[in-house]
Design a protein around this motif. Structure first.
Motif, PDB file in Angstrom:
ATOM      1  N   LEU A  80      44.608  28.850  64.613  1.00  0.00           N
ATOM      2  CA  LEU A  80      43.413  28.147  64.142  1.00  0.00           C
ATOM      3  C   LEU A  80      42.306  28.168  65.192  1.00  0.00           C
ATOM      4  N   LYS A  81      42.672  27.976  66.454  1.00  0.00           N
ATOM      5  CA  LYS A  81      41.679  28.003  67.528  1.00  0.00           C
ATOM      6  C   LYS A  81      41.052  29.386  67.656  1.00  0.00           C
ATOM      7  N   ILE A  82      41.893  30.413  67.608  1.00  0.00           N
ATOM      8  CA  ILE A  82      41.389  31.782  67.741  1.00  0.00           C
ATOM      9  C   ILE A  82      40.412  32.119  66.621  1.00  0.00           C
ATOM     10  N   PHE A  83      40.779  31.774  65.387  1.00  0.00           N
ATOM     11  CA  PHE A  83      39.909  32.105  64.260  1.00  0.00           C
ATOM     12  C   PHE A  83      38.651  31.254  64.272  1.00  0.00           C
ATOM     13  N   SER A  84      38.771  29.992  64.689  1.00  0.00           N
ATOM     14  CA  SER A  84      37.591  29.121  64.780  1.00  0.00           C
ATOM     15  C   SER A  84      36.587  29.685  65.771  1.00  0.00           C
ATOM     16  N   PHE A  86      36.346  32.800  66.660  1.00  0.00           N
ATOM     17  CA  PHE A  86      35.873  34.059  66.082  1.00  0.00           C
ATOM     18  C   PHE A  86      34.734  33.806  65.105  1.00  0.00           C
ATOM     19  N   LEU A  87      34.847  32.754  64.293  1.00  0.00           N
ATOM     20  CA  LEU A  87      33.840  32.465  63.278  1.00  0.00           C
ATOM     21  C   LEU A  87      32.486  32.083  63.862  1.00  0.00           C
ATOM     22  N   GLN A  88      32.458  31.646  65.108  1.00  0.00           N
ATOM     23  CA  GLN A  88      31.198  31.205  65.705  1.00  0.00           C
ATOM     24  C   GLN A  88      30.215  32.361  65.896  1.00  0.00           C
ATOM     25  N   ASN A  89      30.678  33.588  65.738  1.00  0.00           N
ATOM     26  CA  ASN A  89      29.826  34.758  65.924  1.00  0.00           C
ATOM     27  C   ASN A  89      29.069  35.166  64.657  1.00  0.00           C
ATOM     28  N   PHE A  90      29.264  34.407  63.552  1.00  0.00           N
ATOM     29  CA  PHE A  90      28.741  34.859  62.264  1.00  0.00           C
ATOM     30  C   PHE A  90      27.839  33.814  61.610  1.00  0.00           C
ATOM     31  N   SER A  91      27.020  34.290  60.681  1.00  0.00           N
ATOM     32  CA  SER A  91      26.098  33.400  59.975  1.00  0.00           C
ATOM     33  C   SER A  91      26.614  32.995  58.599  1.00  0.00           C
ATOM     34  N   GLN A 111      42.260  19.667  60.872  1.00  0.00           N
ATOM     35  CA  GLN A 111      42.261  18.212  61.005  1.00  0.00           C
ATOM     36  C   GLN A 111      43.643  17.706  61.409  1.00  0.00           C
ATOM     37  N   ILE A 112      44.687  18.263  60.820  1.00  0.00           N
ATOM     38  CA  ILE A 112      46.056  17.860  61.147  1.00  0.00           C
ATOM     39  C   ILE A 112      46.349  18.099  62.633  1.00  0.00           C
ATOM     40  N   HIS A 113      45.808  19.163  63.164  1.00  0.00           N
ATOM     41  CA  HIS A 113      46.063  19.494  64.573  1.00  0.00           C
ATOM     42  C   HIS A 113      44.978  18.969  65.510  1.00  0.00           C
ATOM     43  N   GLY A 114      44.097  18.101  64.992  1.00  0.00           N
ATOM     44  CA  GLY A 114      43.073  17.495  65.839  1.00  0.00           C
ATOM     45  C   GLY A 114      41.986  18.443  66.259  1.00  0.00           C
ATOM     46  N   LEU A 115      41.716  19.457  65.430  1.00  0.00           N
ATOM     47  CA  LEU A 115      40.689  20.446  65.751  1.00  0.00           C
ATOM     48  C   LEU A 115      39.474  20.247  64.841  1.00  0.00           C
TER      49      LEU A 115
END
Length: 339
Positions: A80-84, A86-91, A111-115
């Motif tokens: 989840l962290k890796i994909f999150s 990754f998504l910051q690079n896109f519109s 949310q379950i993992h506090g992210l």
């Protein structure tokens, strides 16, 4: 965690085509899209987990495919962290049924993992939602991704469906069948490539969104025939009809045939709640005018009764602007009657 990255050399639309087909969906000039698809161990966001994310991004003038697959449930927070990040690079994201399943599922697992949610300020184009209007037009019995792909002629997949992938993943995670990972990754790859091909179907929405110009209009016996030029090319030719009209399309041309009644056509209006229907005159008038009429003489207009009549004159046949005005109001109505 298994991480893969590979270029997509064929089978995906070029970047300019993607931009052109999505420009009507409130995307900014800063257009950096990412296609994505996820695989989970079930539908419940609380009792299942995410085990694979696939994405396609445009980098250095080429589409690149990414895949991240965990080997154990404990790795889900890391995925989840890796994909999150990754998504910051896109519109914007482009997915199929992502607004209803993929994005809410990912947000719940974060949310379950506090992210934090990775989707804040990130626009979304859900191809499933966007393409719903064309279901009747294209005679699609279902709107799931395999059915839409079949319409496009993509009817043979090498790998199993999503449900069977869960079984294969569990066999891989338990160590019973290590080569099952290839099956799961292959299925996800087919889904991602399918997204690129399905995107071309947005061109059919030209008929619903005034993405055309009248090229010709003629009267033949009891029919009026419109020939339209679309702003996009259709991926597959189509035809459909009802008792009132016939429509067919190929490449960037559409022919719309409609019956007239003694040289007259109905002009439909979409804002039917603002109209009353007058049965004795077989016409609708704005409520601002009908308010003074006896209530017995009028009734609230409905979608099918909100129209007025007009005569098809020579001026109309020669005037593309008047034809466009007519089609703007009436074509969406007639297409909506196809089930």
């Amino acid at each position: 965690m298994i991480v893969k990255k590979m270029p997509i050399l064929q089978g995906f639309p070029d970047f300019e085509t993607v931009k052109k087909l999505t420009k009507k969906h409130a995307f900014s000039e800063h257009f950096v899209p990412v296609f994505y698809d996820i695989e989970t161990t079930g539908l419940s966001r609380n009792s299942t987990f995410l085990y694979l994310v696939g994405a396609v991004a445009y980098e250095e003038k080429n589409w690149q495919m990414y895949q991240w697959m965990i080997e154990d449930e404990k790795e889900e927070p890391e995925l989840l962290k890796i994909f999150s990040e990754f998504l910051q690079n896109f519109s914007c994201t482009i997915q199929y049924n992502g607004d209803s399943f993929d994005q809410p599922y990912l947000e719940a697992r974060c949310q379950i993992h506090g992210l934090p949610s990775p989707f804040e300020n990130l626009l979304s184009l859900d191809l499933y939602r966007q393409l719903k209007p064309v279901k009747g037009l294209l005679k699609l019995s279902k709107m799931n991704q395999p059915s839409v792909e079949a319409f496009l002629g993509i009817d043979q997949r090498e790998y199993c469906d999503g449900g069977a992938c869960i079984r294969h993943y569990k066999q891989f995670a338990s160590g019973k069948k290590k080569d099952a990972a290839d099956i799961v990754l292959g299925h996800n790859q087919e889904d991602l490539l399918g997204l690129g091909k399905i995107l071309s179907m947005l061109s059919y929405l030209c008929l619903f969104e005034e993405g055309y110009e009248p090229l010709n209009c003629e009267i033949l016996d009891e029919q009026i025939i419109f020939t339209l030029v679309l702003s996009c090319c259709l991926p597959v030719e189509f035809s459909n009809y009802s008792e009132k009209f016939y429509i067919t399309g190929q490449k960037n041309r559409v022919r719309f045939l409609i019956k007239h009644q003694n040289g007259r056509l109905k002009q439909y209006y979409s804002n039917y709640k603002d109209y009353d229907y007058i049965p004795s005159e077989d016409t609708a008038i704005p409520k601002t005018l009908s308010v003074c009429m006896d209530k017995k003489l009028r009734k609230p207009a409905k979608k099918d009764t909100c129209y007025t009549w007009f005569s098809v004159t020579d001026d109309f046949v020669r005037n593309p602007l008047k034809q466009k005005t007519y089609l703007k109001h009436c074509l969406p109505y007639y297409l909506s009657t196809l089930k």
